[in-house]
Motif scaffolding. Structure first.
Motif, PDB file in Angstrom:
ATOM      1  N   LEU A  11      25.276   5.497  23.369  1.00  0.00           N
ATOM      2  CA  LEU A  11      26.445   5.947  24.128  1.00  0.00           C
ATOM      3  C   LEU A  11      26.922   7.330  23.690  1.00  0.00           C
ATOM      4  O   LEU A  11      27.705   7.959  24.392  1.00  0.00           O
ATOM      5  N   HIS A  12      26.466   7.798  22.532  1.00  0.00           N
ATOM      6  CA  HIS A  12      26.916   9.088  21.986  1.00  0.00           C
ATOM      7  C   HIS A  12      25.829  10.148  22.143  1.00  0.00           C
ATOM      8  O   HIS A  12      25.618  10.972  21.256  1.00  0.00           O
ATOM      9  N   HIS A  13      25.174  10.143  23.300  1.00  0.00           N
ATOM     10  CA  HIS A  13      24.032  11.038  23.494  1.00  0.00           C
ATOM     11  C   HIS A  13      24.408  12.505  23.498  1.00  0.00           C
ATOM     12  O   HIS A  13      23.534  13.371  23.347  1.00  0.00           O
ATOM     13  N   GLU A  14      25.695  12.825  23.646  1.00  0.00           N
ATOM     14  CA  GLU A  14      26.094  14.234  23.639  1.00  0.00           C
ATOM     15  C   GLU A  14      26.041  14.846  22.243  1.00  0.00           C
ATOM     16  O   GLU A  14      26.129  16.066  22.092  1.00  0.00           O
ATOM     17  N   ASN A  15      25.860  14.007  21.201  1.00  0.00           N
ATOM     18  CA  ASN A  15      25.840  14.504  19.830  1.00  0.00           C
ATOM     19  C   ASN A  15      24.750  13.770  19.044  1.00  0.00           C
ATOM     20  O   ASN A  15      24.999  12.709  18.476  1.00  0.00           O
ATOM     21  N   PRO A  16      23.522  14.293  18.982  1.00  0.00           N
ATOM     22  CA  PRO A  16      22.426  13.609  18.280  1.00  0.00           C
ATOM     23  C   PRO A  16      22.715  13.344  16.803  1.00  0.00           C
ATOM     24  O   PRO A  16      22.284  12.307  16.275  1.00  0.00           O
ATOM     25  N   ASP A  17      23.415  14.253  16.132  1.00  0.00           N
ATOM     26  CA  ASP A  17      23.756  14.012  14.725  1.00  0.00           C
ATOM     27  C   ASP A  17      24.653  12.785  14.583  1.00  0.00           C
ATOM     28  O   ASP A  17      24.477  11.972  13.662  1.00  0.00           O
ATOM     29  N   ARG A  18      25.618  12.651  15.498  1.00  0.00           N
ATOM     30  CA  ARG A  18      26.497  11.486  15.436  1.00  0.00           C
ATOM     31  C   ARG A  18      25.719  10.209  15.731  1.00  0.00           C
ATOM     32  O   ARG A  18      25.960   9.165  15.129  1.00  0.00           O
TER      33      ARG A  18
END
Length: 540
Positions: free
Chosen positions: A507-514
């Motif tokens: 669900l957090h694909h906008e931030n790979p590090d996260r």
């Protein structure tokens, strides 16, 4: 080492209605204080030394805030006081003794941008304004080098060439020298200093993204409205009638609408009122209260207060929502297996890195963490046991992290935002799902990860250092005691917490590090639960 100076000594008189006597740097935009947003962005850009210039007495607010939000970060903080309001040049001069010879970023305290990394050395950030007479304008040659400055011109109209309050200088030693000369010759304006620096090292005018100006109440309002956060792919629009429109994924929006409409009369005040809804959107009343995440991350509340708040929260949920909607449900065990096992597997299968990463073991912060493929069969067996023990279904929130719980602190009343989509045709489920979401916040550090208050470094093949900036939660033991005292199985809650961390990664694909940070955190927690370790993470 890259350094930065943040000029936050202004009295904030033009935004006094929201500052309410506190330093301008601590005024919240969106979900966090402006100073925290600035430092988080500077850290992402590689800055590791920050000087904050403040007004007399403001250090008693700024120091605890920095210690709380960045206690675990590798950043050196220095404070410098500006004895009296005398403009930004004088404020910068107050920090000159702390400046080193290297790369220097300068930020005005009422300025936010999307990414400081976009500003190259020897550059001045510029943007468009509608009222040119309130800003300093630049004139640049065809190559983009600045050849002149015009402070607050006496003319109406807009301009695309306004200085927005972010600057980067490659030569900190030269800047320190020019500051000393300015002090000797009676100061001047910040634009004068920029012009003198530019004669030695040409400065480029660079347009920056996401500029938000907090310098006046009307511009603060615009910035605050633009700062509302939601799940990736969703958008919030504030309406002047006191409502907010959320638009995005039609399936999630429809699930949320069902949840609002399924609330019993006893819980009518537990969430913002649903005003209207359509395909892919709904409109609810807008509530201006702090979230529990804001209180945990940025305000030093004592454990006794948290014990009271969480005890009250569980009591309110039981009295107003869980209790009135509780019913015996033969289907609940099936619901649990679908949500805890099948949904996790389905979500991870959609993660672009899944096939590369699922069989890998890691070393995280010096400790070995088995692979998902090794852990999951054991987790499934325990999840099936948790599902088999589920007998009574209640209406649950399904995303009850601290970020989604607002507190009217003067009355001790809670408001639940942004319900999840763990339900399909009806919003009933396992109360332990909500409790696990709570634990993600108070023990797992989810809200810090969501706010990008972390650093993830690869230190070797399969080796990672995950540094969450806020210190380990001071309320984990207190909150666990509250949940146990309410009669819930804490081991089951911890297992669900770990699975939720892993499940939410795609669900957090906008931030790979996260995404990777959430995955590693989930594996850490899952390993600890399966091994019977009651302390998966460091404790305060």
């Amino acid at each position: 080492m890259r350094q930065a100076v943040i000029l936050s000594a202004g009295l904030g008189t033009r935004i006094a209605i929201v500052a309410r006597g506190y330093p301008k740097a601590t005024v919240t935009t969106g979900t966090r204080p402006a100073l925290i947003s600035q430092i988080q962005q500077l850290h992402r850009a590689g800055v590791r030394r920050v000087v904050v210039v403040h007004a007399p007495g403001d250090d008693r607010h700024i120091l605890p805030l920095l210690a709380r939000a960045f206690g675990g970060a590798e950043v050196e903080f220095l404070l410098a006081v500006q004895p009296r309001p005398a403009g930004p040049l004088d404020a910068l001069a107050c920090a000159s003794e702390h400046l080193s010879d290297g790369d220097l970023t300068l930020v005005l305290g009422d300025t936010l941008v999307s990414d400081f990394a976009e500003l190259p050395p020897d550059a001045v950030g510029i943007g468009r304004v509608e009222t040119a007479r309130e800003f300093c304008l630049v004139e640049a040659d065809p190559s983009g080098h600045i050849v002149g400055y015009e402070d607050k011109p006496d003319r109406e109209g807009a301009s695309d060439d306004a200085v927005v309050g972010v600057y980067r200088f490659a030569d900190g030693a030269l800047m320190r020298q020019l500051l000393d000369e300015a002090s000797t010759h009676g100061g001047g304006e910040l634009s004068d200093l920029l012009a003198r620096y530019g004669r030695r090292r040409p400065l480029s005018a660079v347009r920056v993204r996401g500029w938000q100006d907090l310098g006046s109440y009307d511009r603060y309002l615009a910035a605050n409205r633009a700062s509302l956060l939601g799940r990736a792919g969703h958008r919030f629009t504030v309406v002047d009638d006191g409502s907010v429109i959320k638009s995005g994924n039609p399936a999630l929006i429809a699930a949320q609408v069902r949840w609002f409409r399924a609330l019993p009369q006893t819980a009518a005040g537990l969430a913002p009122r649903l005003l209207e809804a359509g395909e892919g959107w709904h409109r609810t009343e807008l509530l201006d209260y702090p979230s529990l995440a804001q209180l945990l991350l940025y305000e030093p509340l004592p454990p006794a207060t948290w014990s009271l708040l969480l005890t009250r929260l569980l009591g309110v949920m039981e009295e107003c929502l869980w209790g009135p909607t509780r019913r015996k449900s033969p289907e609940l065990a099936v619901w649990c297996e679908r949500v805890y096992i099948a949904k996790t597997e389905d979500r991870l299968a959609a993660w672009a890195l899944w096939e590369q990463i699922r069989s890998r073991a890691f070393v995280v912060n010096g400790a070995t963490v088995p692979s998902f493929d090794e852990l999951w069969p054991h987790a499934v067996a325990q999840l099936q046991a948790v599902a088999a023990s589920a007998t009574y279904s209640s209406v649950i929130h399904a995303d009850m992290t601290f970020s989604n719980i607002l507190l009217a602190r003067g009355f001790g009343m809670f408001k639940l935002l942004d319900p999840g989509s763990a339900f399909s045709n009806r919003p009933g489920g396992d109360i332990r799902y909500d409790l696990a979401k709570l634990r993600q916040s108070y023990a797992g550090g989810y809200d810090a990860l969501r706010e990008n208050l972390f650093q993830l470094d690869r230190t070797g093949a399969g080796r990672w250092e995950l540094r969450v900036f806020p210190r380990p939660s001071p309320i984990t033991v207190t909150a666990d005691e509250v949940i146990a005292a309410a009669g819930y199985d804490l081991t089951a809650v911890r297992l669900l917490e770990a699975v939720q961390f892993v499940s939410m990664v795609p669900l957090h694909h906008e931030n790979p590090d996260r995404q990777l940070a959430l995955y590693l955190r989930g594996l850490q927690l899952l390993t600890a639960v399966l091994e019977g370790d009651p302390h998966a993470l460091p404790r305060a």
